[in-house]
Design a protein around this motif. Sequence first.
Motif, PDB file in Angstrom:
ATOM      1  N   GLN A  25       0.857  -1.175   0.000  1.00  0.00           N
ATOM      2  CA  GLN A  25       0.000   0.000   0.000  1.00  0.00           C
ATOM      3  C   GLN A  25       0.898   1.231   0.000  1.00  0.00           C
ATOM      4  N   ARG A  26       0.304   2.384  -0.198  1.00  0.00           N
ATOM      5  CA  ARG A  26       1.088   3.606  -0.322  1.00  0.00           C
ATOM      6  C   ARG A  26       1.506   4.174   1.031  1.00  0.00           C
ATOM      7  N   SER A  27       2.692   4.745   1.067  1.00  0.00           N
ATOM      8  CA  SER A  27       3.107   5.618   2.167  1.00  0.00           C
ATOM      9  C   SER A  27       3.726   6.857   1.543  1.00  0.00           C
ATOM     10  N   GLU A 123      -7.187  10.569   2.062  1.00  0.00           N
ATOM     11  CA  GLU A 123      -5.794  11.007   2.133  1.00  0.00           C
ATOM     12  C   GLU A 123      -5.665  12.470   2.542  1.00  0.00           C
ATOM     13  N   GLN A 124      -6.523  13.344   1.996  1.00  0.00           N
ATOM     14  CA  GLN A 124      -6.365  14.777   2.204  1.00  0.00           C
ATOM     15  C   GLN A 124      -7.305  15.344   3.260  1.00  0.00           C
ATOM     16  N   ARG A 161     -10.349   0.946  12.922  1.00  0.00           N
ATOM     17  CA  ARG A 161     -11.027   0.039  12.000  1.00  0.00           C
ATOM     18  C   ARG A 161     -11.635   0.765  10.799  1.00  0.00           C
ATOM     19  N   LYS A 162     -12.246   1.932  11.046  1.00  0.00           N
ATOM     20  CA  LYS A 162     -13.092   2.551  10.022  1.00  0.00           C
ATOM     21  C   LYS A 162     -12.364   3.547   9.125  1.00  0.00           C
ATOM     22  N   ARG A 163     -11.294   4.158   9.603  1.00  0.00           N
ATOM     23  CA  ARG A 163     -10.609   5.167   8.805  1.00  0.00           C
ATOM     24  C   ARG A 163      -9.563   4.516   7.904  1.00  0.00           C
ATOM     25  N   GLY A 164      -9.437   5.050   6.680  1.00  0.00           N
ATOM     26  CA  GLY A 164      -8.596   4.405   5.672  1.00  0.00           C
ATOM     27  C   GLY A 164      -7.174   4.920   5.582  1.00  0.00           C
ATOM     28  N   TRP A 165      -6.872   6.031   6.291  1.00  0.00           N
ATOM     29  CA  TRP A 165      -5.542   6.636   6.211  1.00  0.00           C
ATOM     30  C   TRP A 165      -5.056   7.001   7.604  1.00  0.00           C
ATOM     31  N   GLU A 183      -1.458   4.488   3.872  1.00  0.00           N
ATOM     32  CA  GLU A 183      -2.712   3.992   3.317  1.00  0.00           C
ATOM     33  C   GLU A 183      -2.978   2.596   3.877  1.00  0.00           C
ATOM     34  N   LYS A 184      -4.169   2.386   4.410  1.00  0.00           N
ATOM     35  CA  LYS A 184      -4.520   1.027   4.832  1.00  0.00           C
ATOM     36  C   LYS A 184      -4.799   0.155   3.612  1.00  0.00           C
ATOM     37  N   GLY A 185      -5.650   0.639   2.722  1.00  0.00           N
ATOM     38  CA  GLY A 185      -5.969  -0.148   1.544  1.00  0.00           C
ATOM     39  C   GLY A 185      -6.604  -1.474   1.930  1.00  0.00           C
ATOM     40  N   PRO A 186      -6.839  -2.363   0.958  1.00  0.00           N
ATOM     41  CA  PRO A 186      -7.467  -3.650   1.259  1.00  0.00           C
ATOM     42  C   PRO A 186      -6.668  -4.501   2.239  1.00  0.00           C
TER      43      PRO A 186
END
Length: 203
Positions: A25-27, A123-124, A161-165, A183-186
């Motif tokens: 995933q992205r960092s 992300e932003q 759990r719920k936030r993606g970044w 990034e958590k991503g899948p």
Amino acid sequence: TVIASLETPENAETSGSQQTAVKLQRSILYEEGDDPNDAGTAVKGDVVWAVTEETVPDGRKQTVLTAKINIPERGVSVDVRVKPNDDDSLPASHLIEIKYNLPNGFPSGDVQNVPGLVLKPTEQARGDALIGASIKVSDGYFWIALSNLTEELERNMGLLRKRGWIDIPMLFDNGKRGILTLEKGPSGTKAVEEAVQAWRAAG
């Protein structure tokens, strides 16, 4: 802006020793500029999320959520570990361990302070900080002790759990600020969910 100029790398997969696919995933490492007119820098990297088990001193197995971050262009790697607190003398539900590996001569110097973790829906977006206390253990090594109050524990686990970044804000030796964005991503979402369920099952 530096944020708008980032490219989105595709998830990469490699084969591990046990034929387990590792999803990158992205960092992103953001570093403050030299003056107010300097937008600073944003350098892409990756993060690998995983769930492992370790044995605590009393012999029990403990589930640990890990994130291995790599920013190749800057020669920076960071290991993040989240685990239940097993120290009765510490009033915390979980410990977040953050270990920096910076190259010799890194321009901003060592990391002096990590105030906490901020969880974001995108992300932003602006995010919400996990409730806890930050401790500098040694050079480049930090703990964030999460609150063990029931309501705050549920809030922290819900954000995780719920936030993606995730943002990890930092203060360097030279006084400049930085942010490490994950990034958590899948794969991260799956790892976090697996870890939280295991922690709940263990009480």
